[in-house]
Design an enzyme around this catalytic site. Structure first.
Site, short mmCIF file in Angstrom:
data_model
loop_
_atom_site.label_atom_id
_atom_site.label_comp_id
_atom_site.label_asym_id
_atom_site.label_seq_id
_atom_site.Cartn_x
_atom_site.Cartn_y
_atom_site.Cartn_z
N ASN A 161 59.07 15.71 10.28
CA ASN A 161 59.46 16.98 10.92
C ASN A 161 59.44 18.21 10.02
O ASN A 161 59.17 19.31 10.49
CB ASN A 161 60.83 16.82 11.58
N GLU A 259 68.55 10.56 2.92
CA GLU A 259 68.87 11.70 3.81
C GLU A 259 68.47 11.26 5.21
O GLU A 259 67.28 11.13 5.50
CB GLU A 259 68.06 12.93 3.39
P1 NAD Z 1 61.27 7.41 10.10
O1 NAD Z 1 62.45 6.74 9.52
O2 NAD Z 1 60.58 6.77 11.23
O3 NAD Z 1 60.12 7.62 8.98
C1 NAD Z 1 60.39 8.33 7.79
C2 NAD Z 1 59.42 7.86 6.73
O4 NAD Z 1 59.70 6.48 6.45
C3 NAD Z 1 57.94 7.92 7.12
O5 NAD Z 1 57.18 8.26 5.99
C4 NAD Z 1 57.65 6.49 7.55
O6 NAD Z 1 56.30 6.12 7.39
C5 NAD Z 1 58.52 5.73 6.57
N1 NAD Z 1 58.89 4.40 7.03
C6 NAD Z 1 59.11 3.99 8.30
N2 NAD Z 1 59.43 2.67 8.32
C7 NAD Z 1 59.40 2.26 7.03
C8 NAD Z 1 59.63 1.02 6.39
N3 NAD Z 1 59.94 -0.08 7.09
N4 NAD Z 1 59.52 0.96 5.06
C9 NAD Z 1 59.21 2.06 4.33
N5 NAD Z 1 58.97 3.26 4.87
C10 NAD Z 1 59.07 3.37 6.22
O7 NAD Z 1 61.72 8.90 10.46
P2 NAD Z 1 60.88 10.05 11.17
O8 NAD Z 1 60.80 9.73 12.62
O9 NAD Z 1 59.66 10.36 10.41
O10 NAD Z 1 61.85 11.29 10.95
C11 NAD Z 1 62.87 11.65 11.83
C12 NAD Z 1 64.20 11.17 11.32
O11 NAD Z 1 64.42 11.69 10.01
C13 NAD Z 1 65.34 11.67 12.16
O12 NAD Z 1 66.30 10.65 12.27
C14 NAD Z 1 65.89 12.83 11.34
O13 NAD Z 1 67.23 13.16 11.59
C15 NAD Z 1 65.70 12.32 9.96
N6 NAD Z 1 65.67 13.42 9.02
C16 NAD Z 1 66.71 13.56 8.14
C17 NAD Z 1 66.72 14.63 7.27
C18 NAD Z 1 67.83 14.85 6.27
O14 NAD Z 1 67.69 15.68 5.41
N7 NAD Z 1 68.93 14.12 6.38
C19 NAD Z 1 65.67 15.56 7.28
C20 NAD Z 1 64.63 15.37 8.19
C21 NAD Z 1 64.63 14.29 9.06
#
Ligand code: NAD
Length: 497
Positions: A161, A259
């Protein structure tokens, strides 16, 4: 639609390993879709285990060679400042890349995403020069001091995002501290990271210090997190993935900052400046089309203001400019992926089926084939409803009324998340009391999303561990070594005894 262009090297992209474009060992590729019209604009490698191994070994070699990890903080700062200057120089092109990849309105991509990235490199450059230790006075017959050292190879995994900003909060600080990096951006939105990789090398980051491998989380992310040569994991993403990676990292005794998800409450008291509270409420839940971990999707409003707020939102939201993200006036662009839009539509439908009242919005829109969703307000929702308790991650606001300050705090703290929160009030004592009582890593009073690289953010509860930004972040990218040098007694003093 205004023509936006993608640099040719991003269209059929490769990994960035050891300071250069590096093809994958595999043939599989991932299409990158422009959410404003669902056209395929680029493709990146679906990285392999061998690609991750190559990137980690480049990062480990670079760390051990010391051409980054052992130079002075001032020298590292000079490189980071050159990177910041290049980001500013190439701001228009980078903003276009981010806009086409994520669907961000171009004016926000420039003013927020690119500008924040440049500021973060500048701030991290300042911190690079402040890494030092302390002389400790002890009763030991010794000169004793501490020094801060980089950790080694940092594995950075980032979400879809805010690809540029959330990559930067890891890369800039990890580099400032002298670490090397292997970065895996989100498979859906990898383009700004590829753009910045080249900038870092041109700015003077030595080969192998920053490496980027594109691909799927499950296929290569887990291998990266558990790789024996990785010293630390810096993850931003969903709470579910974060918990899974914390488990994997824990098995390998590897420090991890996480995060994670958010579901912030925006509390509007009856004594608030109502006009300002309405504007703040709108920007808090529509910014980045609601795909904002620190957004404000839960409006808690003191009962006297409930009806006026609902009326004002219903009147204002249909006029917030929604559409083509390449137009400078656009405020709400498309959602980043079709998967995300389906999730939003299904959450809204489920809430309405469960008895919520739709105040405005609620529909997907198909302008130019883009992935749009109307800004949506739901009221009459029970606090236990999934729409209130869980992260929808779209332009959807739930509205609940409260009577007392204590009730507002209880409702605000009632979800499993605790990333951000907001309080709208003109009573300064109330602002302090409520900010103190909120279970959140960051609290905004009479504003939303005021962020600065000097101010740490991060979660409590299921929103994560650790902090990004501020000097606090440097702590988690360095470790302390104690050096204790025995001092021989003064021989003349001994002889005279
Ligand atoms: P996600 O957890 O699906 O993916 C995030 C990253 O992790 C991607 O690069 C993905 O390829 C990787 N990933 C997914 N599964 C994995 C695994 N099993 N092993 C290793 N890597 C893996 O999240 P998303 O849909 O990309 O992002 C949205 C989420 O992120 C929302 O929950 C949002 O609140 C959170 N977010 C948090 C912050 C913060 O600063 N706290 C900032 C932005 C987004």
């Amino acid at each position: 639609m205004v023509a936006m262009t993608l640099p040719s090297h991003l269209q059929h992209a490769q990994h960035w390993i050891d300071g250069r474009e590096t093809p994958s060992s595999g043939a599989q590729r991932i299409d990158v879709i422009n959410p404003a019209n669902q056209s395929v604009i680029a493709s990146t490698p679906a990285g392999t285990i061998a690609d991750v191994d190559a990137a980690v070994s480049a990062a480990q070699r670079a760390f051990r060679a010391g051409s980054w990890s052992r130079i002075s903080g001032r020298e590292r700062a000079a490189v980071l400042l050159r990177a910041a200057a290049a980001l500013r120089q190439q701001a228009d092109q980078l903003a276009q890349v981010e806009s086409m990849d994520v669907g961000k309105p171009i004016s926000f991509a420039t003013a927020v995403d690119v500008n924040t990235a440049a500021e973060t490199y500048e701030y991290a450059a300042a911190l690079a020069q402040q890494l030092d230790g302390a002389v400790r006075r002890t009763p030991l017959p010794a000169h004793a001091y501490t020094q801060r050292e980089p950790l080694g190879v940092v594995a950075a995994i980032t979400p879809f995002n805010f690809p540029l900003i959330l990559s930067t909060t890891k890369i800039a600080f990890a580099l400032a501290a002298g670490n090397t990096i292997v970065h895996k951006p989100a498979e859906d939105t990898p383009l700004s990271a590829l753009f910045v990789a080249r900038i870092l090398t041109e700015a003077g980051v030595p080969d192998g210090v920053y490496n980027l491998v594109t691909g799927y989380g499950r296929e290569i992310g887990e291998h990266l997190v558990t790789h024996p040569d990785v010293a630390k994991v810096a993850f931003t993403g969903s709470s579910t993935t974060g918990a899974h990676l914390a488990e994997l990292a824990g098995r390998h005794l590897r420090p991890l900052t996480a995060e994670l998800g958010g579901n912030a409450a925006n509390i509007v008291f009856a004594d608030a400046d109502v006009e300002q509270a309405i504007q703040t409420t709108i920007s808090a839940f529509v910014f980045n089309t609601g795909q904002f971990c620190m957004g404000g999707p839960r409006l808690l409003v003191q009962r006297d203001l409930l009806e006026p707020m609902l009326e004002a939102l219903a009147a204002a939201l249909p006029h917030v400019p929604l559409g083509d993200p390449s137009q400078p006036e656009t405020v709400i662009g498309p959602v980043a992926t079709s998967r995300q839009r389906e999730k939003i539509a299904s959450a809204v439908k489920q809430a309405v089926d469960a008895g919520a009242t739709l105040v405005t919005g609620g529909q997907a829109l198909d302008l130019d084939g883009g992935l749009y969703f109307q800004p949506t307000v739901l009221t009459g929702v029970d606090n236990s409803a999934e729409a209130v308790q869980e992260e929808i991650f779209g332009p959807v606001l739930t509205v609940q009324a409260f009577d007392t300050e204590a009730e507002a705090i209880e409702l605000a703290n009632s979800t499993r998340y605790g990333l951000a929160a907001g309080v709208q009030t003109t009573d300064i004592s109330r602002a302090h009391r409520v900010a103190d009582a909120l279970e959140a890593g960051i609290v905004w009073v009479n504003s939303w999303a005021m962020l600065d690289p000097a101010m740490p953010f991060g979660g409590v509860k299921d929103s994560g561990w650790g902090r990004e930004n501020g000097p606090e972040q440097m702590e988690s990218y360095t470790r302390t070594k104690s050096v204790i040098i025995a001092l021989a007694p003064d021989p003349e003093a001994e002889a005279s005894n």
